[in-house]
Design a protein around this motif. Structure first.
Motif, PDB file in Angstrom:
ATOM      1  N   HIS A   1     -10.196  -5.091  21.614  1.00  0.00           N
ATOM      2  CA  HIS A   1     -11.370  -5.947  21.095  1.00  0.00           C
ATOM      3  C   HIS A   1     -12.135  -6.763  22.323  1.00  0.00           C
ATOM      4  O   HIS A   1     -12.733  -7.802  22.011  1.00  0.00           O
ATOM      5  CB  HIS A   1     -11.229  -6.866  19.784  1.00  0.00           C
ATOM      6  CG  HIS A   1     -10.870  -5.954  18.543  1.00  0.00           C
ATOM      7  ND1 HIS A   1     -11.758  -5.018  18.151  1.00  0.00           N
ATOM      8  CD2 HIS A   1     -10.003  -5.949  17.842  1.00  0.00           C
ATOM      9  CE1 HIS A   1     -11.290  -4.426  16.900  1.00  0.00           C
ATOM     10  NE2 HIS A   1     -10.032  -4.784  16.734  1.00  0.00           N
TER      11      HIS A   1
ATOM     12  N   GLU B   1     -15.836  -6.178  22.976  1.00  0.00           N
ATOM     13  CA  GLU B   1     -16.795  -6.583  22.200  1.00  0.00           C
ATOM     14  C   GLU B   1     -17.513  -7.794  22.585  1.00  0.00           C
ATOM     15  O   GLU B   1     -18.640  -7.970  22.712  1.00  0.00           O
ATOM     16  CB  GLU B   1     -16.286  -7.001  20.737  1.00  0.00           C
ATOM     17  CG  GLU B   1     -15.907  -5.552  20.101  1.00  0.00           C
ATOM     18  CD  GLU B   1     -15.071  -6.009  18.730  1.00  0.00           C
ATOM     19  OE1 GLU B   1     -14.977  -7.207  18.555  1.00  0.00           O
ATOM     20  OE2 GLU B   1     -14.470  -5.102  18.178  1.00  0.00           O
TER      21      GLU B   1
ATOM     22  N   GLN C   1     -10.087 -15.072  23.315  1.00  0.00           N
ATOM     23  CA  GLN C   1     -10.407 -14.246  24.320  1.00  0.00           C
ATOM     24  C   GLN C   1      -9.530 -13.828  25.340  1.00  0.00           C
ATOM     25  O   GLN C   1      -9.198 -12.680  25.619  1.00  0.00           O
ATOM     26  CB  GLN C   1     -11.905 -14.434  24.835  1.00  0.00           C
ATOM     27  CG  GLN C   1     -13.361 -14.224  24.028  1.00  0.00           C
ATOM     28  CD  GLN C   1     -14.416 -15.116  24.428  1.00  0.00           C
ATOM     29  OE1 GLN C   1     -14.163 -16.041  25.387  1.00  0.00           O
ATOM     30  NE2 GLN C   1     -15.629 -14.483  23.837  1.00  0.00           N
TER      31      GLN C   1
ATOM     32  N   ARG D   1      -6.840 -11.615  23.718  1.00  0.00           N
ATOM     33  CA  ARG D   1      -7.218 -10.478  23.788  1.00  0.00           C
ATOM     34  C   ARG D   1      -7.078  -9.770  25.011  1.00  0.00           C
ATOM     35  O   ARG D   1      -6.803  -8.442  25.042  1.00  0.00           O
ATOM     36  CB  ARG D   1      -8.659 -10.116  23.006  1.00  0.00           C
ATOM     37  CG  ARG D   1      -8.641 -10.307  21.675  1.00  0.00           C
ATOM     38  CD  ARG D   1      -9.996 -10.288  21.169  1.00  0.00           C
ATOM     39  NE  ARG D   1     -10.817 -11.324  20.713  1.00  0.00           N
ATOM     40  CZ  ARG D   1     -11.866 -11.543  20.585  1.00  0.00           C
ATOM     41  NH1 ARG D   1     -12.589 -10.646  20.053  1.00  0.00           N
ATOM     42  NH2 ARG D   1     -12.290 -12.555  20.317  1.00  0.00           N
TER      43      ARG D   1
ATOM     44  N   THR E   1      -0.227 -15.343  17.983  1.00  0.00           N
ATOM     45  CA  THR E   1      -1.351 -15.915  17.387  1.00  0.00           C
ATOM     46  C   THR E   1      -1.445 -17.385  17.290  1.00  0.00           C
ATOM     47  O   THR E   1      -2.132 -18.050  16.437  1.00  0.00           O
ATOM     48  CB  THR E   1      -1.608 -15.315  16.147  1.00  0.00           C
ATOM     49  OG1 THR E   1      -0.269 -15.587  15.410  1.00  0.00           O
ATOM     50  CG2 THR E   1      -1.749 -13.603  16.194  1.00  0.00           C
TER      51      THR E   1
ATOM     52  N   GLY F   1     -10.235 -16.977  11.853  1.00  0.00           N
ATOM     53  CA  GLY F   1     -11.112 -16.012  12.048  1.00  0.00           C
ATOM     54  C   GLY F   1     -10.690 -15.043  13.322  1.00  0.00           C
ATOM     55  O   GLY F   1     -10.484 -13.875  13.281  1.00  0.00           O
ATOM     56  N   THR F   2     -10.205 -15.810  14.432  1.00  0.00           N
ATOM     57  CA  THR F   2      -9.648 -15.256  15.473  1.00  0.00           C
ATOM     58  C   THR F   2      -8.315 -14.651  15.348  1.00  0.00           C
ATOM     59  O   THR F   2      -8.115 -13.563  15.792  1.00  0.00           O
ATOM     60  CB  THR F   2      -9.895 -16.205  16.788  1.00  0.00           C
ATOM     61  OG1 THR F   2     -11.026 -16.911  16.858  1.00  0.00           O
ATOM     62  CG2 THR F   2      -9.250 -15.500  18.061  1.00  0.00           C
TER      63      THR F   2
ATOM     64  N   GLN G   1      -8.623 -11.125  13.758  1.00  0.00           N
ATOM     65  CA  GLN G   1      -9.220 -10.125  14.939  1.00  0.00           C
ATOM     66  C   GLN G   1      -7.849  -9.745  15.829  1.00  0.00           C
ATOM     67  O   GLN G   1      -7.348  -8.477  15.921  1.00  0.00           O
ATOM     68  CB  GLN G   1     -10.173 -10.525  15.876  1.00  0.00           C
ATOM     69  CG  GLN G   1     -11.437 -10.704  15.009  1.00  0.00           C
ATOM     70  CD  GLN G   1     -12.643 -11.332  15.920  1.00  0.00           C
ATOM     71  OE1 GLN G   1     -12.424 -11.933  16.827  1.00  0.00           O
ATOM     72  NE2 GLN G   1     -13.865 -10.614  15.851  1.00  0.00           N
TER      73      GLN G   1
ATOM     74  N   ASP H   1      -5.295  -7.565  14.063  1.00  0.00           N
ATOM     75  CA  ASP H   1      -5.583  -6.125  13.937  1.00  0.00           C
ATOM     76  C   ASP H   1      -5.283  -5.548  15.185  1.00  0.00           C
ATOM     77  O   ASP H   1      -4.808  -4.224  15.286  1.00  0.00           O
ATOM     78  CB  ASP H   1      -7.164  -5.851  13.647  1.00  0.00           C
ATOM     79  CG  ASP H   1      -7.592  -4.716  13.257  1.00  0.00           C
ATOM     80  OD1 ASP H   1      -7.068  -3.744  12.484  1.00  0.00           O
ATOM     81  OD2 ASP H   1      -8.412  -4.164  14.164  1.00  0.00           O
ATOM     82  N   SER H   2      -5.654  -5.854  16.265  1.00  0.00           N
ATOM     83  CA  SER H   2      -4.959  -5.581  17.517  1.00  0.00           C
ATOM     84  C   SER H   2      -3.641  -5.282  17.857  1.00  0.00           C
ATOM     85  O   SER H   2      -3.272  -4.168  18.269  1.00  0.00           O
ATOM     86  CB  SER H   2      -5.752  -6.271  18.894  1.00  0.00           C
ATOM     87  OG  SER H   2      -7.225  -6.267  18.709  1.00  0.00           O
TER      88      SER H   2
END
Length: 559
Positions: A453, A456, A480, A483, A503, A509-510, A513, A516-517
Motif C-alpha cells: 500500500h 497509494e 507510511q 509501509r 504495528t 486506522g493505519t 491498513q 492487511d499488508s
C-alpha cells in the motif's frame, strides 16, 4: 586513569603489527626514499666541505664541486617530496583497510553490539583517523632513525673515528630520552581519546534527543555538560602536547651537547692548525644531518602513543577472522520449517536468562504470534533467528538442520524483517525499498510498493516513488514509513518473515491498513511475529504466550 592492562596493550600492539605487515610494500617505499635522501646529503656535505676548505686555503675545489653540491641538493628535495607522498599513501591505505574491516565487523554484529551509536561512530572515524600518523610518519621515522644516523656515523667515523664515536653515543641516548617521556605520553594520549570518545558519543546522543531536551527545558543544562566535556578534552589534549614538547627538548639538549663536543674536537680548525680541515668541516656539517632523522623520530613519537590508545579500543572489535565461520547456502530454499528445541539464552548472568527451555515449531504457511510482557523474550527469539546471537543451550533447526552451523549472514539471507520503527535513509522512496534487494527490476519494486500500500500514498507525492525522503523518514508519517519497510520485505521475498512489533505506535486506522499488508506478506511463508497488539493477535490463529523467557501457553484461535 590507570595504565592500560598488559593484555589490552598486547592486543593493541598485535593489531598495529598485523596492519603494518599487511602494508609492508607501501611502508618500504618512504623508507627507501628517505635512505636515498640521506645518502645524497652525505655526498653533498662532502662536496660543500671541500669547497669550504678551499676557501680557507686548503685544497683545489672549483665550480664542478659547487655544481655537484647544488645538483645533489635539488635531488634531495625531490626525494623528500616523493617520500612525503609515499608516507601519505601508506597511511591512507592502512586507514582504508582498517575502516573497511571495522565497518564490516559493526555491520556483522548489528544489534548485538550494544555500544552507543556515538561510540561506534568514534571507533570507525576518530580512532582509525588517529592511526594515520603511526603508519605515515612513525613507522618510516622509526626505521630511518636507526638506519640514517648509523649511515652518517659510519661516514663520519671513516674520516675521524672519535667524531664517529661521539655520534654513536648520542644516537644511543635518544631512545632512552624518548622512553622516559613516552611513559607519560602513552597515558596522556589514552586519556585524551577517552575524553574525545565521551564527548562524541554524548554530543551525538543529545543531538538525536534535542526535541526532548527542549520540551523539558534541559537545553541549558545539557549545553553546560557538553562544555564541561569539551573543556576536559582540551585539558587532556594540552597534556599530550606538553609531553610532545618535552620529548623535543630532550633531543635538543643532546644535539647541543654533540655540537659542543665536535666544536671542541675540531676547534683548532679556525686557527689553521687542523691536520685535516676538509674532514673536520665534513664532521661538523653532518651533525644536523645526523639529527634530522632523530628529529623526525621525536616529532612522530607521540603518534605512536596516540596509536596505542586508539588501537586498544579497536582491537576488541577487529579480533578474530575477518570471514565469518560457518556454512554457506548454495541457494535459498523455497520454504523453511523453524524448530526450537529446549533453547536457552543469557545475555548477562546478572540479569538472568532471556530464554529458558523454549520449544516450538513453525511450518511453511503458518504464522506464530509471540505474546507476552516486555522482557519476556520475544525479541530474543528473532535475534537468534537472524544470527545476532547464538543459543547457550538447546537446538535451533531450519528444515531439520542445525541453524548454528550456518554463517550468521546466511541466516539473514533466509529472512525478511520488519521492526517496530522503520529506519529510512535520505533517498527516494524507491531507493529505500531497493535496499532489500538492489538488483530488483523497476517492475518488482512497483509490485512490492502496491502490495504494501505504498503506491497509494506515493501517487499523491510530487514524484511518486521517486520522491526524496529526509533522513530518518522525514516527510512521511509513521504509518507510511512502516509501509515502506513492509514493501522491503515483499521485495526481499524470503521464505521466513520476522516481525517485531510492526504495528507499534500506529493509530487504529493505519494499523488496520498495515495489518492487511502483513497478512498478505505472511501468506505462504513461515512467519514469527512478536507483538503486544490485540488486533495483530486476532488476525493470526496461533499464539505462544511467553513470560520471563518461558512458554506459558500455546493456543489456536477460538480456543
Amino acid at each position: 586513569m590507570s595504565k592500560p592492562p598488559p593484555a589490552e596493550a598486547a592486543r593493541a600492539r598485535a593489531l598495529l603489527s598485523a596492519t603494518a605487515r599487511s602494508g609492508r610494500a607501501r611502508l618500504a617505499r618512504p623508507i627507501l626514499l628517505g635512505l636515498a635522501s640521506i645518502a645524497c646529503g652525505i655526498a653533498q656535505a662532502w662536496l660543500i666541505a671541500t669547497v669550504l676548505a678551499t676557501l680557507l686555503g686548503h685544497g683545489t675545489a672549483g665550480w664542478a664541486e659547487l655544481a655537484g653540491a647544488a645538483s645533489l641538493a635539488l635531488l634531495s628535495i625531490a626525494l623528500g617530496v616523493a617520500q612525503e607522498a609515499a608516507q601519505a599513501d601508506a597511511g591512507a591505505a592502512a586507514r582504508a583497510g582498517l575502516r573497511r574491516r571495522a565497518f564490516a565487523r559493526l555491520l556483522r554484529a548489528g544489534p548485538a553490539d550494544e555500544r552507543p551509536v556515538g561510540e561506534r561512530a568514534t571507533l570507525v572515524v576518530d580512532r582509525i583517523e588517529a592511526l594515520d600518523g603511526y603508519f605515515s610518519r612513525w613507522l618510516p621515522a622509526a626505521a630511518l632513525a636507526v638506519a640514517g644516523p648509523l649511515l652518517i656515523a659510519i661516514a663520519v667515523a671513516a674520516e675521524d673515528p672519535l667524531s664517529g664515536l661521539i655520534l654513536f653515543v648520542a644516537g644511543a641516548m635518544v631512545p632512552v630520552g624518548m622512553a622516559v617521556t613516552g611513559i607519560g605520553a602513552a597515558l596522556a594520549s589514552r586519556q585524551q581519546f577517552d575524553a574525545l570518545q565521551a564527548l562524541s558519543g554524548r554530543f551525538l546522543d543529545r543531538m538525536r534527543g534535542l526535541p526532548q531536551l527542549v520540551l523539558f527545558r534541559r537545553q541549558e543544562a545539557e549545553a553546560e555538560a557538553l562544555a564541561a566535556a569539551a573543556d576536559e578534552l582540551r585539558r587532556r589534549t594540552m597534556r599530550v602536547l606538553r609531553v610532545a614538547f618535552l620529548s623535543g627538548l630532550v633531543l635538543e639538549v643532546i644535539f647541543a651537547a654533540v655540537l659542543g663536543c665536535l666544536a671542541w674536537r675540531h676547534g683548532n680548525l679556525l686557527v689553521g692548525g687542523h691536520p685535516a680541515p676538509q674532514a673536520a668541516l665534513f664532521c661538523l656539517l653532518m651533525v644536523p644531518g645526523f639529527f634530522a632523522p632523530l628529529r623526525a623520530f621525536s616529532a612522530a613519537y607521540h603518534e605512536r602513543m596516540a596509536a596505542n590508545g586508539a588501537a586498544a579500543a579497536l582491537a576488541p572489535l577487529l579480533e578474530g577472522p575477518d570471514e565469518e565461520e560457518g556454512l554457506q547456502l548454495a541457494e535459498i530454499p523455497p520454504s523453511v520449517v523453524v524448530t526450537f528445541e529446549h533453547v536457552a539464552l543469557t545475555y548477562d548472568p546478572a540479569r538472568g536468562p532471556a530464554l529458558t527451555d523454549l520449544t516450538f515449531r513453525v511450518l511453511p504457511g503458518e504464522a506464530l504470534v509471540l505474546a507476552g510482557p516486555s522482557g519476556s523474550g520475544k525479541s530474543s527469539v528473532l535475534r537468534l533467528l537472524m544470527g545476532f546471537h547464538a543459543p547457550d543451550g538447546g537446538r535451533i533447526a531450519l528444515n531439520g538442520r542445525d541453524a548454528t552451523t550456518l554463517r550468521p549472514a546466511e541466516l539473514r539471507r533466509l529472512s525478511a524483517y520488519v521492526g517496530q520503527k522503520a529506519h529510512l535513509f535520505r533517498a527516494s522512496i524507491r531507493e529505500n525499498i531497493l535496499l532489500a534487494r538492489p538488483d530488483a527490476t523497476p517492475a518488482e519494486v512497483e509490485a512490492a510498493a502496491r502490495a504494501a500500500h505504498v503506491a497509494e500514498f506515493a501517487a499523491a507525492l510530487p514524484q511518486g516513488l521517486d520522491t526524496l525522503v529526509g533522513e530518518g523518514g522525514f516527510g512521511l508519517s509513521g504509518g507510511q514509513a512502516q509501509r515502506v519497510a513492509i514493501a522491503r520485505a515483499f521485495l526481499r521475498n524470503a521464505p521466513l518473515v520476522l516481525l517485531d512489533e510492526p504495528t507499534a505506535h500506529l493509530d487504529p486506522g493505519t494499523e488496520a491498513q498495515v495489518l492487511d499488508s502483513l497478512r498478505r506478506l505472511c501468506a505462504g511463508r513461515t512467519a514469527i511475529i512478536a507483538t503486544h497488539s490485540p488486533a495483530l493477535r486476532a488476525r493470526f490463529s496461533r499464539v505462544l504466550e511467553l513470560e520471563q523467557g518461558r512458554a506459558t501457553l500455546s493456543r489456536m484461535a477460538g480456543e
